[in-house]
Motif scaffolding. Structure first.
Motif, PDB file in Angstrom:
ATOM      1  N   LEU A 115      39.951  35.258  64.137  1.00 11.53           N
ATOM      2  CA  LEU A 115      41.157  34.445  63.975  1.00 11.53           C
ATOM      3  C   LEU A 115      41.512  33.726  65.269  1.00 11.53           C
ATOM      4  N   ALA A 116      41.439  34.461  66.386  1.00  7.92           N
ATOM      5  CA  ALA A 116      41.798  33.889  67.681  1.00  7.92           C
ATOM      6  C   ALA A 116      40.809  32.816  68.128  1.00  7.92           C
ATOM      7  N   ARG A 117      39.531  33.061  67.948  1.00 10.04           N
ATOM      8  CA  ARG A 117      38.503  32.135  68.435  1.00 10.04           C
ATOM      9  C   ARG A 117      38.269  30.935  67.523  1.00 10.04           C
ATOM     10  N   HIS A 118      38.263  31.191  66.217  1.00  9.25           N
ATOM     11  CA  HIS A 118      37.835  30.160  65.271  1.00  9.25           C
ATOM     12  C   HIS A 118      38.924  29.691  64.313  1.00  9.25           C
ATOM     13  N   GLY A 119      40.081  30.366  64.315  1.00  8.98           N
ATOM     14  CA  GLY A 119      41.142  29.993  63.390  1.00  8.98           C
ATOM     15  C   GLY A 119      40.830  30.342  61.949  1.00  8.98           C
ATOM     16  N   LYS A 120      39.865  31.259  61.778  1.00  8.63           N
ATOM     17  CA  LYS A 120      39.509  31.718  60.439  1.00  8.63           C
ATOM     18  C   LYS A 120      38.878  33.101  60.550  1.00  8.63           C
ATOM     19  N   GLY A 121      38.774  33.780  59.406  1.00  8.30           N
ATOM     20  CA  GLY A 121      38.164  35.108  59.416  1.00  8.30           C
ATOM     21  C   GLY A 121      37.959  35.612  58.004  1.00  8.30           C
ATOM     22  N   ARG A 122      37.200  36.706  57.917  1.00  5.37           N
ATOM     23  CA  ARG A 122      36.929  37.359  56.629  1.00  5.37           C
ATOM     24  C   ARG A 122      37.362  38.813  56.732  1.00  5.37           C
ATOM     25  N   LEU A 123      37.883  39.308  55.625  1.00  9.11           N
ATOM     26  CA  LEU A 123      38.345  40.688  55.586  1.00  9.11           C
ATOM     27  C   LEU A 123      37.880  41.323  54.283  1.00  9.11           C
ATOM     28  N   ASP A 124      37.101  42.401  54.383  1.00  3.53           N
ATOM     29  CA  ASP A 124      36.646  43.138  53.209  1.00  3.53           C
ATOM     30  C   ASP A 124      37.651  44.249  52.921  1.00  3.53           C
ATOM     31  N   LEU A 125      38.144  44.288  51.673  1.00  2.16           N
ATOM     32  CA  LEU A 125      39.198  45.228  51.306  1.00  2.16           C
ATOM     33  C   LEU A 125      38.879  45.948  50.004  1.00  2.16           C
ATOM     34  N   THR A 126      39.473  47.119  49.866  1.00  6.02           N
ATOM     35  CA  THR A 126      39.398  47.906  48.637  1.00  6.02           C
ATOM     36  C   THR A 126      40.816  48.167  48.158  1.00  6.02           C
ATOM     37  N   ALA A 127      41.049  47.951  46.880  1.00 10.11           N
ATOM     38  CA  ALA A 127      42.331  48.294  46.261  1.00 10.11           C
ATOM     39  C   ALA A 127      42.039  49.270  45.129  1.00 10.11           C
ATOM     40  N   GLU A 128      42.757  50.375  45.110  1.00  7.67           N
ATOM     41  CA  GLU A 128      42.589  51.367  44.056  1.00  7.67           C
ATOM     42  C   GLU A 128      43.769  51.278  43.099  1.00  7.67           C
ATOM     43  N   VAL A 129      43.487  51.420  41.813  1.00 10.43           N
ATOM     44  CA  VAL A 129      44.500  51.323  40.769  1.00 10.43           C
ATOM     45  C   VAL A 129      44.760  52.721  40.213  1.00 10.43           C
ATOM     46  N   PHE A 130      46.048  53.059  40.105  1.00  8.97           N
ATOM     47  CA  PHE A 130      46.471  54.371  39.626  1.00  8.97           C
ATOM     48  C   PHE A 130      47.484  54.204  38.502  1.00  8.97           C
ATOM     49  N   ASP A 141      43.333  60.598  40.689  1.00 13.19           N
ATOM     50  CA  ASP A 141      42.176  59.756  40.974  1.00 13.19           C
ATOM     51  C   ASP A 141      42.439  58.336  40.472  1.00 13.19           C
ATOM     52  N   PRO A 142      41.829  57.334  41.089  1.00 15.19           N
ATOM     53  CA  PRO A 142      42.028  55.957  40.620  1.00 15.19           C
ATOM     54  C   PRO A 142      41.386  55.741  39.247  1.00 15.19           C
ATOM     55  N   VAL A 143      42.008  54.869  38.459  1.00 14.44           N
ATOM     56  CA  VAL A 143      41.448  54.490  37.156  1.00 14.44           C
ATOM     57  C   VAL A 143      40.600  53.228  37.278  1.00 14.44           C
ATOM     58  N   ALA A 144      40.727  52.540  38.398  1.00 14.58           N
ATOM     59  CA  ALA A 144      39.908  51.358  38.680  1.00 14.58           C
ATOM     60  C   ALA A 144      39.840  51.178  40.199  1.00 14.58           C
ATOM     61  N   VAL A 145      38.725  50.607  40.658  1.00 14.45           N
ATOM     62  CA  VAL A 145      38.550  50.352  42.096  1.00 14.45           C
ATOM     63  C   VAL A 145      38.030  48.930  42.270  1.00 14.45           C
ATOM     64  N   PHE A 146      38.807  48.130  42.998  1.00 20.50           N
ATOM     65  CA  PHE A 146      38.461  46.737  43.303  1.00 20.50           C
ATOM     66  C   PHE A 146      37.921  46.671  44.726  1.00 20.50           C
ATOM     67  N   GLN A 147      36.860  45.900  44.919  1.00 25.98           N
ATOM     68  CA  GLN A 147      36.350  45.607  46.255  1.00 25.98           C
ATOM     69  C   GLN A 147      36.181  44.107  46.361  1.00 25.98           C
ATOM     70  N   GLY A 148      36.730  43.540  47.436  1.00 24.30           N
ATOM     71  CA  GLY A 148      36.647  42.099  47.575  1.00 24.30           C
ATOM     72  C   GLY A 148      36.649  41.639  49.018  1.00 24.30           C
ATOM     73  N   ARG A 149      36.266  40.398  49.179  1.00 26.27           N
ATOM     74  CA  ARG A 149      36.286  39.747  50.486  1.00 26.27           C
ATOM     75  C   ARG A 149      37.308  38.621  50.422  1.00 26.27           C
ATOM     76  N   PHE A 150      38.169  38.592  51.433  1.00 19.97           N
ATOM     77  CA  PHE A 150      39.198  37.566  51.529  1.00 19.97           C
ATOM     78  C   PHE A 150      38.931  36.721  52.757  1.00 19.97           C
ATOM     79  N   VAL A 151      39.060  35.422  52.574  1.00 17.59           N
ATOM     80  CA  VAL A 151      38.817  34.465  53.647  1.00 17.59           C
ATOM     81  C   VAL A 151      40.153  33.862  54.056  1.00 17.59           C
ATOM     82  N   VAL A 152      40.346  33.784  55.364  1.00 16.48           N
ATOM     83  CA  VAL A 152      41.534  33.158  55.927  1.00 16.48           C
ATOM     84  C   VAL A 152      41.078  31.938  56.706  1.00 16.48           C
TER      85      VAL A 152
END
Length: 158
Positions: A115-130, A141-152
């Motif tokens: 973010l500091a060097r290029h003004g952009k970045g990628r973040l890999d995240l997991t969201a669990e659904v309960f 335990d989660p009933v669903a698990v999301f995995q994704g990449r977010f670009v800024v």
């Protein structure tokens, strides 16, 4: 109005589907975001959670975590999901919620530097659904698990 309440308003204003789904933000502690939705407006033909709604709540939790993390750094940017997958482990039979946490409970250094060097970045995240009452510390335990990449992109001071 709190940061979370302002962000809730923004989501409902800018993503009308979130209002129709009944999406609610419950907590943000700088490490984890909790987002919920009621089952009723999100049911499928079998009376369980529609897969698209479950996915949308999980994506909202991860996208929201990225937005709020940027705000905590005093930054703004264009945040989009680049890719995402979800595993549906069990049927969603009642009101549900997603919990998304920063990897290692902090913003990754690699992401900060990009973010500091290029003004952009990628973040890999997991969201669990309960199921049930929203909590940052789920008891089952989660009933669903999301995995994704977010670009800024287009990062600037907020």
């Amino acid at each position: 109005m709190t940061q979370l309440a302002l962000f809730q308003k923004r989501i409902h204003d800018e993503i009308p589907l979130s209002r129709a789904m009944g999406v609610q933000l419950h907590s943000w502690d700088g490490k984890a975001l909790v987002v919920s939705a009621p089952l009723e407006p999100n049911q499928n033909h079998q009376g369980t959670g529609f897969g698209g709604s479950v996915y949308a709540v999980a994506v909202t939790a991860a996208w929201g975590l990225t937005e709020l993390s940027l705000a905590d750094l005093g930054l703004r940017g264009s945040v989009v999901v680049q890719n995402g997958t979800i595993d549906y482990v069990e049927p969603v039979t009642m009101d549900f919620y997603a919990v998304c946490r920063l990897p290692g409970d902090e913003i990754p250094e690699r992401f900060r530097k990009s973010l500091a060097r290029h003004g952009k970045g990628r973040l890999d995240l997991t969201a669990e659904v309960f199921l049930g009452q929203p909590s940052a510390v789920p008891s089952g335990d989660p009933v669903a698990v999301f995995q994704g990449r977010f670009v800024v992109r287009d990062v600037r001071s907020g």
